[in-house]
Design a protein around this motif. Structure first.
Motif, PDB file in Angstrom:
ATOM      1  N   THR A  31       0.863  -1.179   0.000  1.00  0.00           N
ATOM      2  CA  THR A  31       0.000   0.000   0.000  1.00  0.00           C
ATOM      3  C   THR A  31       0.900   1.230   0.000  1.00  0.00           C
ATOM      4  OG1 THR A  31      -0.158   0.341   2.414  1.00  0.00           O
ATOM      5  CG2 THR A  31      -1.700  -1.233   1.402  1.00  0.00           C
ATOM      6  N   PHE A  32       0.334   2.385  -0.316  1.00  0.00           N
ATOM      7  CA  PHE A  32       1.093   3.630  -0.193  1.00  0.00           C
ATOM      8  C   PHE A  32       0.138   4.770   0.121  1.00  0.00           C
ATOM      9  CE2 PHE A  32      -0.194   3.762  -4.631  1.00  0.00           C
ATOM     10  CZ  PHE A  32      -0.424   5.104  -4.895  1.00  0.00           C
ATOM     11  N   GLY A  33       0.688   5.797   0.751  1.00  0.00           N
ATOM     12  CA  GLY A  33      -0.106   6.955   1.121  1.00  0.00           C
ATOM     13  C   GLY A  33       0.594   7.735   2.213  1.00  0.00           C
ATOM     14  N   ALA A  34       0.372   9.037   2.238  1.00  0.00           N
ATOM     15  CA  ALA A  34       0.978   9.876   3.269  1.00  0.00           C
ATOM     16  C   ALA A  34       0.545   9.433   4.657  1.00  0.00           C
ATOM     17  CB  ALA A  34       0.585  11.338   3.029  1.00  0.00           C
ATOM     18  N   VAL A  35      -0.639   8.847   4.733  1.00  0.00           N
ATOM     19  CA  VAL A  35      -1.194   8.401   6.017  1.00  0.00           C
ATOM     20  C   VAL A  35      -0.263   7.416   6.706  1.00  0.00           C
ATOM     21  CG1 VAL A  35      -3.162   7.230   7.087  1.00  0.00           C
ATOM     22  CG2 VAL A  35      -3.523   8.735   5.133  1.00  0.00           C
ATOM     23  N   ASN A  36       0.408   6.581   5.945  1.00  0.00           N
ATOM     24  CA  ASN A  36       1.216   5.516   6.536  1.00  0.00           C
ATOM     25  C   ASN A  36       2.282   6.051   7.480  1.00  0.00           C
ATOM     26  OD1 ASN A  36      -0.180   3.488   5.174  1.00  0.00           O
ATOM     27  ND2 ASN A  36       1.166   3.573   3.399  1.00  0.00           N
ATOM     28  N   LEU A  37       2.995   7.075   7.076  1.00  0.00           N
ATOM     29  CA  LEU A  37       4.033   7.650   7.938  1.00  0.00           C
ATOM     30  C   LEU A  37       3.429   8.485   9.051  1.00  0.00           C
ATOM     31  CD1 LEU A  37       6.987   8.186   8.591  1.00  0.00           C
ATOM     32  CD2 LEU A  37       6.919  10.125   7.008  1.00  0.00           C
ATOM     33  N   LEU A  38       2.410   9.270   8.738  1.00  0.00           N
ATOM     34  CA  LEU A  38       1.846  10.191   9.730  1.00  0.00           C
ATOM     35  C   LEU A  38       1.194   9.443  10.887  1.00  0.00           C
ATOM     36  CD1 LEU A  38       0.369  12.863   7.298  1.00  0.00           C
ATOM     37  CD2 LEU A  38       2.505  12.953   8.577  1.00  0.00           C
ATOM     38  N   THR A  39       0.500   8.351  10.599  1.00  0.00           N
ATOM     39  CA  THR A  39      -0.069   7.559  11.690  1.00  0.00           C
ATOM     40  C   THR A  39       1.032   6.873  12.490  1.00  0.00           C
ATOM     41  OG1 THR A  39      -0.400   5.724  10.144  1.00  0.00           O
ATOM     42  CG2 THR A  39      -2.282   7.161  10.558  1.00  0.00           C
ATOM     43  N   GLY A  40       2.113   6.490  11.807  1.00  0.00           N
ATOM     44  CA  GLY A  40       3.239   5.897  12.510  1.00  0.00           C
ATOM     45  C   GLY A  40       3.911   6.870  13.457  1.00  0.00           C
ATOM     46  N   LEU A  41       3.753   8.161  13.171  1.00  0.00           N
ATOM     47  CA  LEU A  41       4.317   9.199  14.038  1.00  0.00           C
ATOM     48  C   LEU A  41       3.363   9.613  15.147  1.00  0.00           C
ATOM     49  CD1 LEU A  41       6.041  11.449  11.334  1.00  0.00           C
ATOM     50  CD2 LEU A  41       7.116   9.764  12.842  1.00  0.00           C
ATOM     51  N   GLY A  42       2.196   8.973  15.210  1.00  0.00           N
ATOM     52  CA  GLY A  42       1.272   9.236  16.308  1.00  0.00           C
ATOM     53  C   GLY A  42       0.089  10.115  15.982  1.00  0.00           C
ATOM     54  N   LEU A  43      -0.015  10.613  14.740  1.00  0.00           N
ATOM     55  CA  LEU A  43      -1.166  11.440  14.387  1.00  0.00           C
ATOM     56  C   LEU A  43      -2.380  10.553  14.133  1.00  0.00           C
ATOM     57  CD1 LEU A  43       0.448  14.050  11.961  1.00  0.00           C
ATOM     58  CD2 LEU A  43       0.122  14.205  14.431  1.00  0.00           C
ATOM     59  N   ALA A  44      -3.567  11.133  14.286  1.00  0.00           N
ATOM     60  CA  ALA A  44      -4.792  10.367  14.087  1.00  0.00           C
ATOM     61  C   ALA A  44      -5.919  11.293  13.659  1.00  0.00           C
ATOM     62  CB  ALA A  44      -5.183   9.622  15.376  1.00  0.00           C
ATOM     63  N   GLY A  45      -6.947  10.704  13.031  1.00  0.00           N
ATOM     64  CA  GLY A  45      -8.143  11.456  12.666  1.00  0.00           C
ATOM     65  C   GLY A  45      -7.860  12.611  11.723  1.00  0.00           C
ATOM     66  N   TRP A  46      -8.462  13.748  12.034  1.00  0.00           N
ATOM     67  CA  TRP A  46      -8.336  14.931  11.174  1.00  0.00           C
ATOM     68  C   TRP A  46      -6.908  15.441  11.117  1.00  0.00           C
ATOM     69  CZ3 TRP A  46      -6.360  19.299  13.409  1.00  0.00           C
ATOM     70  CH2 TRP A  46      -6.395  19.378  14.811  1.00  0.00           C
ATOM     71  N   GLN A  47      -6.109  15.137  12.139  1.00  0.00           N
ATOM     72  CA  GLN A  47      -4.722  15.611  12.155  1.00  0.00           C
ATOM     73  C   GLN A  47      -3.937  15.067  10.966  1.00  0.00           C
ATOM     74  OE1 GLN A  47      -3.608  14.018  15.979  1.00  0.00           O
ATOM     75  NE2 GLN A  47      -4.009  15.955  17.033  1.00  0.00           N
ATOM     76  N   VAL A  83      -4.962  16.999   7.703  1.00  0.00           N
ATOM     77  CA  VAL A  83      -4.442  18.366   7.734  1.00  0.00           C
ATOM     78  C   VAL A  83      -2.931  18.375   7.552  1.00  0.00           C
ATOM     79  CG1 VAL A  83      -4.118  20.402   9.184  1.00  0.00           C
ATOM     80  CG2 VAL A  83      -6.343  19.259   9.121  1.00  0.00           C
ATOM     81  N   ALA A  84      -2.244  17.477   8.247  1.00  0.00           N
ATOM     82  CA  ALA A  84      -0.783  17.429   8.140  1.00  0.00           C
ATOM     83  C   ALA A  84      -0.347  17.061   6.735  1.00  0.00           C
ATOM     84  CB  ALA A  84      -0.229  16.433   9.151  1.00  0.00           C
ATOM     85  N   ALA A  85      -1.002  16.066   6.122  1.00  0.00           N
ATOM     86  CA  ALA A  85      -0.629  15.632   4.773  1.00  0.00           C
ATOM     87  C   ALA A  85      -0.796  16.765   3.769  1.00  0.00           C
ATOM     88  CB  ALA A  85      -1.472  14.425   4.363  1.00  0.00           C
ATOM     89  N   LEU A  86      -1.934  17.442   3.814  1.00  0.00           N
ATOM     90  CA  LEU A  86      -2.178  18.530   2.867  1.00  0.00           C
ATOM     91  C   LEU A  86      -1.267  19.723   3.133  1.00  0.00           C
ATOM     92  CD1 LEU A  86      -6.076  18.348   2.627  1.00  0.00           C
ATOM     93  CD2 LEU A  86      -4.383  17.494   1.001  1.00  0.00           C
ATOM     94  N   ALA A  87      -0.984  19.992   4.408  1.00  0.00           N
ATOM     95  CA  ALA A  87      -0.098  21.106   4.746  1.00  0.00           C
ATOM     96  C   ALA A  87       1.321  20.852   4.241  1.00  0.00           C
ATOM     97  CB  ALA A  87      -0.097  21.329   6.255  1.00  0.00           C
TER      98      ALA A  87
END
Length: 412
Positions: free
Chosen positions: A236-252, A255-259
């Motif tokens: 799989t691939f997606g910005a979500v994969n790293l951001l959730t691994g860093l502890g972000l969740a939900g709307w964060q 927002v973080a991916a688009l920012a």
């Protein structure tokens, strides 16, 4: 005579090699395990799911709920346009016909685009064409293959000397969007061109067409958001994969991916990396194909998780990524960026399947919990590689967009 094979012969070598390679998996499906793809013992699972939802509707079953007619009980997660297949008389019994049509359409569109001129270029194309994500798409007959085939004429259309064909790109993008939501971002390529009046007209027509499609699909999108399958882990691939691994969740996460995407895009827009670089007439086809593939992949990457079969659009990146590092007229920074992206693309396409193979071979000798822990750690460690590739894609898209905006504002 140098003994170097002609481009025509190289093209036929590519066609024969890819055809034989895919045929091996068709005759010996167990080989899928050696490239990290789970065959599940069934061909064309994704077209089967589509036909199963059509059959469900025919007998009064809600297609957006658990479907007992599908081996995995999958609900319908595409637009309602697919539910008209039952009106054509298609049922699950026609799965091989439908899935095979998707595979054939994709194969023909792909070999029509790739034209190797040297042995090295041929090997480069094969490294992408024969990668596991594309095998996954073919194995499942995912409808991304049909989207690929529908969008394949967009670039030739935009480069056509006939005005009607240039405008036809709008209709193809709208049609692809009506089948799967994400092709809407392909509308970015409509800003390409030197005729200010025509580009403005094309963009205006595109906005109207995509707006009408959006209105038609609004309810589908709401349903899709609630029942869409969750792509997780390897392949799989997606910005979500790293951001959730860093502890972000939900709307964060969103927002973080688009920012981050906006920051990288803006940084390249304002930088001098691409200063002085202009695409030659001979490379215009490769440039527009690259932009089309890049915007599709990048749009998907920064807005969610995606199964690996969406990498079929990487085939449109291939010609420019081969040509640009060898273009002596391009600035050194541009050549270097293209070369780095070529390496990153091969890594992204092949790391996950190879890890899957190694971990699969460890089953029975290593506890399942340990294998899952290894898979999660490796998956997290490889995310910076994927992010680096998409940062580079954003850089080229920033340059492409800046050129298009200048045309729209009549500033060339």
């Amino acid at each position: 005579m140098t003994g170097r094979p002609s481009p025509r012969r190289l093209w036929w070598l590519m066609v024969v090699f890819v055809g034989c390679y895919f045929s091996l998996f068709a005759f010996f499906p167990d080989l899928f395990l050696f490239v990290g793809v789970n065959h599940f013992g069934v061909w064309f699972l994704d077209t089967y799911a589509i036909l199963a939802t059509n059959d469900a509707m025919s007998v009064g079953i809600d297609p957006y709920a658990f479907n007992p007619l599908d081996p995995f009980g999958r609900a319908h997660v595409y637009t309602h346009w697919w539910l008209y297949l039952r009106n054509l008389g298609l049922t699950r019994a026609d799965n091989f016909l439908l899935g095979g049509s998707f595979v054939l359409a994709f194969f023909l569109a792909a070999i029509a685009r790739l034209r190797p001129r040297t042995g090295g270029e041929l090997v480069w194309y094969l490294a992408i064409f024969c990668s596991s994500p594309i095998l996954l798409a073919l194995n499942r007959a995912n409808n991304d293959l049909l989207v690929f085939a529908l969008l394949a004429p967009v670039v030739p259309g935009l480069l056509s000397p006939r005005r009607t064909l240039r405008l036809s790109a709008v209709l193809l993008i709208a049609l692809a969007t009506s089948l799967k939501f994400y092709p809407a971002v392909a509308g970015l390529v409509l800003i390409a061109g030197d005729d200010v009046r025509e580009v403005r007209e094309r963009v205006a027509v595109g906005l109207v067409a995509l707006s009408l499609v959006a209105v038609n699909l609004a309810h589908d999108f709401v349903l899709f958001s609630a029942i869409a399958p969750k792509a997780e882990g390897l392949m799989t691939f997606g910005a979500v994969n790293l951001l959730t691994g860093l502890g972000l969740a939900g709307w964060q996460v969103a927002v973080a991916a688009l920012a981050i995407a906006a920051a990288v895009f803006t940084g390249f827009w304002r930088s001098q990396v691409f200063s002085g670089w202009e695409i030659t007439a001979e490379s215009r086809n490769a440039w527009l194909s690259f932009a089309l593939g890049a915007v599709l992949l990048t749009g998907c990457f920064f807005t969610g998780r995606n199964f690996a079969y969406r990498w079929v659009f990487a085939l449109w990146l291939a010609p420019l990524l081969w040509q640009l590092p060898r273009d002596s007229l391009a600035p050194r920074a541009v050549r270097g960026l293209a070369w780095a992206m070529s390496v990153l693309l091969i890594l992204v396409l092949w790391i996950d399947p190879m890890v899957s193979v190694v971990l699969g071979m460890s089953q029975g000798r290593v506890p399942a919990e340990t294998i899952l822990r290894w898979a999660d750690r490796i998956f997290l460690c490889e995310q910076p590689i994927t992010w680096a590739l998409f940062a580079g894609l954003l850089g080229f898209l920033a340059h492409f967009t800046r050129q298009g905006v200048r045309t729209l504002l009549h500033r060339r």
